[in-house]
Write a protein that holds these residues in place. Structure first.
Motif, PDB file in Angstrom:
ATOM      1  N   TYR A   1     -73.821  53.256  17.512  1.00 32.85           N
ATOM      2  CA  TYR A   1     -74.508  52.072  17.021  1.00 32.85           C
ATOM      3  C   TYR A   1     -74.109  50.848  17.853  1.00 32.85           C
TER       4      TYR A   1
ATOM      5  N   PRO B   1     -72.547  36.975  22.925  1.00 31.16           N
ATOM      6  CA  PRO B   1     -72.419  38.139  22.037  1.00 31.16           C
ATOM      7  C   PRO B   1     -71.643  37.809  20.758  1.00 31.16           C
TER       8      PRO B   1
ATOM      9  N   ARG C   1     -71.703  44.019  25.267  1.00 29.14           N
ATOM     10  CA  ARG C   1     -71.145  44.575  24.035  1.00 29.14           C
ATOM     11  C   ARG C   1     -71.074  46.083  24.153  1.00 29.14           C
ATOM     12  N   LYS C   2     -69.880  46.612  23.938  1.00 26.11           N
ATOM     13  CA  LYS C   2     -69.696  48.065  24.027  1.00 26.11           C
ATOM     14  C   LYS C   2     -69.067  48.593  22.750  1.00 26.11           C
ATOM     15  N   PHE C   3     -69.555  49.763  22.318  1.00 25.03           N
ATOM     16  CA  PHE C   3     -68.911  50.475  21.209  1.00 25.03           C
ATOM     17  C   PHE C   3     -67.670  51.145  21.767  1.00 25.03           C
ATOM     18  N   VAL C   4     -66.546  51.019  21.041  1.00 27.19           N
ATOM     19  CA  VAL C   4     -65.310  51.657  21.509  1.00 27.19           C
ATOM     20  C   VAL C   4     -65.016  52.914  20.692  1.00 27.19           C
ATOM     21  N   GLU C   5     -64.867  52.735  19.389  1.00 27.90           N
ATOM     22  CA  GLU C   5     -64.542  53.890  18.534  1.00 27.90           C
ATOM     23  C   GLU C   5     -64.668  53.518  17.058  1.00 27.90           C
ATOM     24  N   TYR C   6     -64.674  54.560  16.219  1.00 29.94           N
ATOM     25  CA  TYR C   6     -64.517  54.370  14.784  1.00 29.94           C
ATOM     26  C   TYR C   6     -63.065  54.646  14.436  1.00 29.94           C
TER      27      TYR C   6
ATOM     28  N   LEU D   1     -64.155  52.076   6.713  1.00 32.13           N
ATOM     29  CA  LEU D   1     -64.261  52.535   8.106  1.00 32.13           C
ATOM     30  C   LEU D   1     -64.312  51.313   9.031  1.00 32.13           C
ATOM     31  N   MET D   2     -63.639  51.413  10.188  1.00 29.17           N
ATOM     32  CA  MET D   2     -63.681  50.322  11.164  1.00 29.17           C
ATOM     33  C   MET D   2     -64.503  50.744  12.381  1.00 29.17           C
ATOM     34  N   GLU D   3     -65.315  49.811  12.879  1.00 27.06           N
ATOM     35  CA  GLU D   3     -66.041  50.027  14.126  1.00 27.06           C
ATOM     36  C   GLU D   3     -65.435  49.082  15.164  1.00 27.06           C
ATOM     37  N   VAL D   4     -64.884  49.637  16.205  1.00 24.71           N
ATOM     38  CA  VAL D   4     -64.260  48.805  17.230  1.00 24.71           C
ATOM     39  C   VAL D   4     -65.288  48.547  18.333  1.00 24.71           C
ATOM     40  N   VAL D   5     -65.496  47.269  18.644  1.00 22.95           N
ATOM     41  CA  VAL D   5     -66.428  46.900  19.711  1.00 22.95           C
ATOM     42  C   VAL D   5     -65.731  45.984  20.708  1.00 22.95           C
ATOM     43  N   GLU D   6     -66.221  45.995  21.933  1.00 19.42           N
ATOM     44  CA  GLU D   6     -65.690  45.115  22.961  1.00 19.42           C
ATOM     45  C   GLU D   6     -66.786  44.165  23.398  1.00 19.42           C
ATOM     46  N   LEU D   7     -66.490  42.877  23.359  1.00 17.57           N
ATOM     47  CA  LEU D   7     -67.471  41.862  23.744  1.00 17.57           C
ATOM     48  C   LEU D   7     -66.942  41.076  24.936  1.00 17.57           C
ATOM     49  N   THR D   8     -67.851  40.643  25.794  1.00 21.72           N
ATOM     50  CA  THR D   8     -67.422  39.723  26.842  1.00 21.72           C
ATOM     51  C   THR D   8     -67.288  38.326  26.231  1.00 21.72           C
TER      52      THR D   8
ATOM     53  N   SER E   1     -75.531  46.723  17.667  1.00 18.54           N
ATOM     54  CA  SER E   1     -76.503  45.763  17.133  1.00 18.54           C
ATOM     55  C   SER E   1     -77.386  45.171  18.222  1.00 18.54           C
TER      56      SER E   1
END
Lengths: 324, 262
Positions: free
Chosen positions: A71, B140, A186-191, B165-172, A73
């Motif tokens: 996912y 972002p 924006r990149k998904f890394v992990e759950y 649950l956690m969703e890990v995201v990387e943003l610039t 956004s």
């Protein structure tokens, strides 16, 4: 004209309840606007999910591409934005979920759409869309009208509508992804799964719930002593866990656990919908709260409208006596 | 790190009965105490912690009345550096997109690495402003953030999803994060901080000062119309236990024991 486009929500290979709840609301709106319902499913390897949604008698538009394996956004926004231009739906519907909240406001701004978030009701009155939403944790309702526009946007509150039974067979149509390459910003890394604590409150027979009304952690013994005499486990609202009175795995509600005890006794919990959604499975609910209009009383079986600090210690004492 | 942190002054209605004005257009807030929105309080703490770790500055931005300066000064006392208070009756405050436009107008054109907001305000509960603000600023975003890690030119954000649950995201960077409650332990303002806060800059501006045309953020500009407010009826099927506190406790104890519930 008059079509409703709803975004199917799924996570880790499973469709989420909100998808079906939106399918309860969408047909009446599409009907009143003289259009049809289309569900948009974005993902990678989602054939089975597409069939499931189609079994509710709606058309399913599928964007199936490895780009959407996880996912994101911003990627979803690109797809929705392109499809709004293409299909010109009168209404776009998303869930007011961790996913929808991260997506809908940006889409509204980008496409300049009239937008009402977190709706619990939606009607068409003389051709005008009107939404109902709650303010002040459900103590006030607002009725909001959309000004005329080609496309309007709503996010729908979880558990506000009851999912219908499957009926009919809709068509499944695969379309090419309007997004061609990955996004670099924006990149998904992990759950990361939630940590498991010492007590699994989803298995508890009796629960004592505490909320903001307990005021400070030095008052915790009031609840602990009651829990002890009731042979109950302690759990809490978001406020109680945020304040550190209880560990995060004791949180009940949409962002915590869904519990199903035979008895749930809560004190100082006003009953925000996020919490109430987590206790729907409780057989008997007892609520103690000062505010007679606290939403918790709408789901309670027994209500004490009073100061918990006066009632609870006495209740503990009385239970000790009666139970010998 | 140059950080802007957006906060809101909200009434505490958690234990109070809410009444409307006679016209049904607004909540009668005269009987409430006001303070910083819960999630915004965590955003202030997070921004100060990021500054303490990585250097930089924190500017507080808030739309609100003169009375809200008490809240703003408290954020300054906790370590934020300066503040902008926006006050203008023309803003359609019920529409979070209009609010986001005003905040964007206050931030745009200035250098920033991060904008933090609370993820949701306890009064209107839209959870819209922060993410809309990101889109307006063209950067972002991540919503419902429960952990922040600053990397080189990037930020790693842990988003809280349903069920913990956690969703890990990387943003610039630059980026906007909407902060979820419970991310940290908001500090109390130290006495020295409270003294120093009085000397920190608190700029008061209106739409004209910000160069925002009222016609872009007022009720005409808004795509929605707030038709009416009403108090929903609580359809309670509950058995209400009456009496003085002692009697209530006694009756409930009897119900629980006799009913075999405990």
């Amino acid at each position: 004209m008059g079509n409703v486009l709803l975004l199917a929500e799924h996570r880790q290979g499973e469709l989420r309840d909100i998808t079906f709840e939106m399918l309860a609301l969408a047909p009446s709106i599409a009907g009143a606007l003289g259009g049809e319902v289309t569900a948009l499913l974005i993902g990678s390897g989602v054939d089975k999910m597409a069939e499931t949604i189609a079994s509710y008698g709606v058309k399913v538009l599928v964007v199936d591409d490895p780009l959407f394996a996880d996912y994101n956004s911003d990627k979803y926004q690109k797809v929705l934005s392109a499809l709004i231009d293409d299909l010109k739906p009168s209404l776009v519907m998303l869930g007011q979920t961790a996913q929808g909240v991260d997506l809908a406001p940006a889409l509204a701004v980008e496409k300049n759409l009239p937008f009402v978030a977190d709706i619990v009701g939606l009607e068409v009155e003389d051709g005008v869309l009107k939404a109902t939403r709650q303010l002040y944790s459900g103590k006030v309702n607002a009725r909001i009208a959309f000004k005329p526009a080609d496309t309007c946007l709503v996010t729908v509150r979880e558990a506000a509508f009851e999912a219908p039974e499957p009926a009919g067979q809709g068509a499944v149509e695969k379309i090419e992804s309007p997004l061609k390459e990955d996004l670099d910003y924006r990149k998904f890394v992990e759950y990361i799964e939630a940590e498991v604590g010492d007590v699994d409150i989803t298995q508890s027979e009796i629960l004592v719930g505490i909320g903001r009304g307990l005021k400070e952690d030095k008052n915790l013994p009031i609840a602990e002593e009651l829990a002890q005499v009731m042979k109950a486990d302690l759990c809490g609202s978001r406020a109680a866990c945020d304040a550190g009175w209880l560990p995060p795995d004791r949180q009940v509600g949409t962002s915590g656990k869904t519990v199903k005890p035979k008895l749930y006794l809560c004190m100082g919990i006003s009953g925000a919908f996020q919490h109430v959604a987590g206790i729907k499975g409780a057989k008997t609910i007892v609520a103690i709260n000062k505010d007679p209009n606290a939403p918790i009383f709408a789901v309670a079986h027994y209500a004490i409208i009073d100061d918990l600090f006066k009632v609870v210690p006495k209740l503990t004492e009385k239970l000790k006596e009666l139970k010998g | 790190m140059k950080i802007f942190t957006c906060i809101k002054y909200v009434p505490d209605t958690s234990e109070a009965e809410v009444k409307l004005n006679p016209e049904g257009t607004a909540v009668d807030s005269s009987r409430f105490s006001f303070d910083i929105n819960d999630a915004d309080n965590y955003a202030v703490e997070e921004s100060v912690q990021i500054k303490e770790k990585h250097g930089g500055s924190v500017t507080v931005v808030s739309i609100g009345p003169k009375q809200s300066e008490v809240m703003i000064r408290m954020a300054l006392a906790k370590g934020c550096d300066n503040a902008i208070r926006i006050e203008d009756e023309r803003i359609a405050a019920y529409d979070p997109i209009m609010v986001a436009r005003v905040l964007a107008g206050a931030i745009k054109g200035q250098e920033f690495d991060l904008v933090l907001t609370g993820c949701m305000a306890s009064d209107y509960g839209n959870a819209v402003t922060g993410v809309a603000l990101a889109e307006l600023l063209g950067v972002p975003h991540a919503a419902y953030v429960k952990k922040v890690e600053i990397l080189d030119g990037k930020v790693k954000a842990h988003r809280e999803l349903e069920g913990g649950l956690m969703e890990v995201v990387e943003l610039t960077l630059p980026a906007v994060l909407t902060i979820q409650t419970g991310i940290n332990e908001p500090r109390y303002a130290p006495i020295r901080g409270i003294r120093e806060a009085q000397k920190k800059e608190l700029k008061v501006v209106n739409l004209d000062d910000l160069g925002i045309a009222a016609g872009e953020v007022d009720a005409n500009a808004s795509h929605i119309v707030l038709e009416k407010l009403y108090i929903p009826e609580v359809e309670s099927k509950a058995e209400i236990i009456e009496g003085d506190p002692d009697e209530k406790a006694e009756k409930l104890a009897t119900i629980l024991v006799k009913g075999g519930l405990v």
